[in-house]
Design an enzyme around this catalytic site. Structure first.
Site, mmCIF file in Angstrom:
data_model
loop_
_atom_site.group_PDB
_atom_site.id
_atom_site.type_symbol
_atom_site.label_atom_id
_atom_site.label_comp_id
_atom_site.label_asym_id
_atom_site.label_seq_id
_atom_site.Cartn_x
_atom_site.Cartn_y
_atom_site.Cartn_z
ATOM 1 C CG LEU A 225 20.225 53.887 6.280
ATOM 2 C CD1 LEU A 225 19.022 53.620 5.396
ATOM 3 C CD2 LEU A 225 21.514 53.764 5.475
ATOM 4 N N GLY B 225 25.330 54.609 14.540
ATOM 5 C CA GLY B 225 24.714 55.748 13.851
ATOM 6 C C GLY B 225 23.199 55.577 13.826
ATOM 7 N N GLY C 284 20.521 58.509 13.021
ATOM 8 C CA GLY C 284 20.522 59.197 11.730
ATOM 9 C C GLY C 284 19.348 58.813 10.854
ATOM 10 C CE1 TYR D 251 28.598 60.188 2.462
ATOM 11 C CE2 TYR D 251 27.788 60.688 0.261
ATOM 12 C CZ TYR D 251 27.676 59.990 1.444
ATOM 13 O OH TYR D 251 26.652 59.103 1.617
HETATM 14 N N1 SER Z 1 22.208 61.526 -0.019
HETATM 15 C C1 SER Z 1 23.624 61.653 -0.013
HETATM 16 C C2 SER Z 1 24.045 63.052 -0.109
HETATM 17 O O1 SER Z 1 23.364 63.811 -0.754
HETATM 18 C C3 SER Z 1 24.200 60.884 -1.133
HETATM 19 O O2 SER Z 1 24.622 59.658 -0.673
HETATM 20 O O3 SER Z 1 25.066 63.408 0.397
#
Ligand code: SER
Length: 319
Positions: free
Chosen positions: A17, A12, A15, A142
């Site tokens: 990060l 990844g 992305g 998530y």
């Molecule tokens: N920054 C992320 C989000 O807003 C939270 O881990 O989905």
């Protein structure tokens, strides 16, 4: 025994990060030893890059053998808002991707870094100074995929001795990649629009307070966690991590200190607002501070100044 030190694989790497962690890891270990991988071709940079879908276990195992990988940073995930548009895909990627990497680690002894999030908390969690151990009833896919992932990490550590480490990041703010599919991404988007248009319509309400962190601190925390001696890492699910908290209104005020004519309005998106309302406002990260000496550097004001400066420079170069 290999004659060279084992390789590092970032999954990844294109992305938000991944890109910044990749750059830092390459500073530490050298470009050739850190392999970048993503499902789409990366922008040009030095060092090895491989196309990889982490759900393809055979391809993952082959890559690890090819580069004699000893450490994996698994950053591929669908974030909160995008995950709600495709719940089953979010679960599949966020959980099965992690399981593939943990299985590999069990078989080969590689070390693993995997990020969790403040999204693991829910509306029954104490909102202020949210403790490390507390009620966790996340409402987004998530969030509960990250919570399940945390359980798997602890399980693989306790049961198989896998050296897996994790942080519950707050909303991350950086200038090197565009805003993504998260609920906290208004705090990235606002800087792009402030510089381009001098105004921004926030999709979260004026007084929605969320925990946030400037990217250099997030990278530093990750490196510090991974460099700490294994016996210091007492928490093998995921560590609470805090930078600072603010509301859209307070961020608008901080931007206005640098850009007096900046205008902030509100155009609330109900989905993202309801996600934000279920998350903590501030985080207690004393376990991280105690176990591996965590301490953030950036305040809201430092971050705002730095973002406007660097993003402004970047945008003026690209026109
Ligand atoms: N920054 C992320 C989000 O807003 C939270 O881990 O989905």
């Amino acid at each position: 025994m290999h004659s060279t030190a084992p390789g590092v694989l970032v999954i990844g790497s294109s992305g938000q990060l991944g890109l910044e962690l990749l750059q830092r890891l390459r500073q530490i270990h050298g470009s050739t030893r850190v392999v970048a991988s993503d499902i789409k071709k990366a922008p040009d940079f030095e060092g090895p890059f491989e196309l990889l879908d982490v759900l393809n276990k055979e391809a993952l195992f082959a890559l690890v053998r090819k580069y004699e990988v000893g450490e994996i940073y698994l950053l591929a995930a669908l974030l909160s808002a995008v995950g709600e548009e495709n719940p089953l895909k979010a679960w599949e990627l966020n959980v099965n991707g992690l399981l593939n990497v943990l299985e590999l680690a069990r078989e080969t002894g590689i070390r693993v870094y995997w990020p969790s999030s403040i999204a693991v908390f829910g509306s029954n969690t104490p909102k202020e100074n949210t403790p490390q151990h507390t009620i966790m009833e996340p409402s987004t896919v998530y969030g509960f995929s990250k919570l399940a992932g945390e359980r798997w990490c602890e399980y693989y550590h306790k049961r198989y001795g896998v050296d897996v480490r994790s942080l519950r990041y707050p909303g991350l703010i950086g200038w090197k990649t565009p805003p993504g599919g998260g609920t906290t991404d208004y705090a990235v988007h606002i800087f792009h629009e402030a510089i381009e248009k001098g105004r921004y319509a926030s999709f979260l309400s004026a007084n929605t307070r969320l925990p946030m962190m400037y990217m250099p601190d997030a990278i530093e925390a990750t490196i510090r966690l991974m460099q700490a001696p294994s016996e210091n890492i007492r928490i093998r699910s995921s560590y609470n991590l805090a930078g600072f908290s603010f509301t859209p209104e307070e961020l608008g005020d901080a931007i206005r200190e640098q850009m007096p004519h900046f205008e902030l309005s509100y155009d609330i998106q109900p989905l993202r607002q309801s996600i934000a309302d279920s998350w903590p406002a501030s985080i207690d990260d004393s376990a991280a501070r105690h176990d591996w000496n965590w301490k953030p550097e950036f305040s809201l004001h430092d971050m705002t100044r730095d973002m406007l400066h660097n993003l402004g420079k970047l945008k003026s170069q690209s026109v």
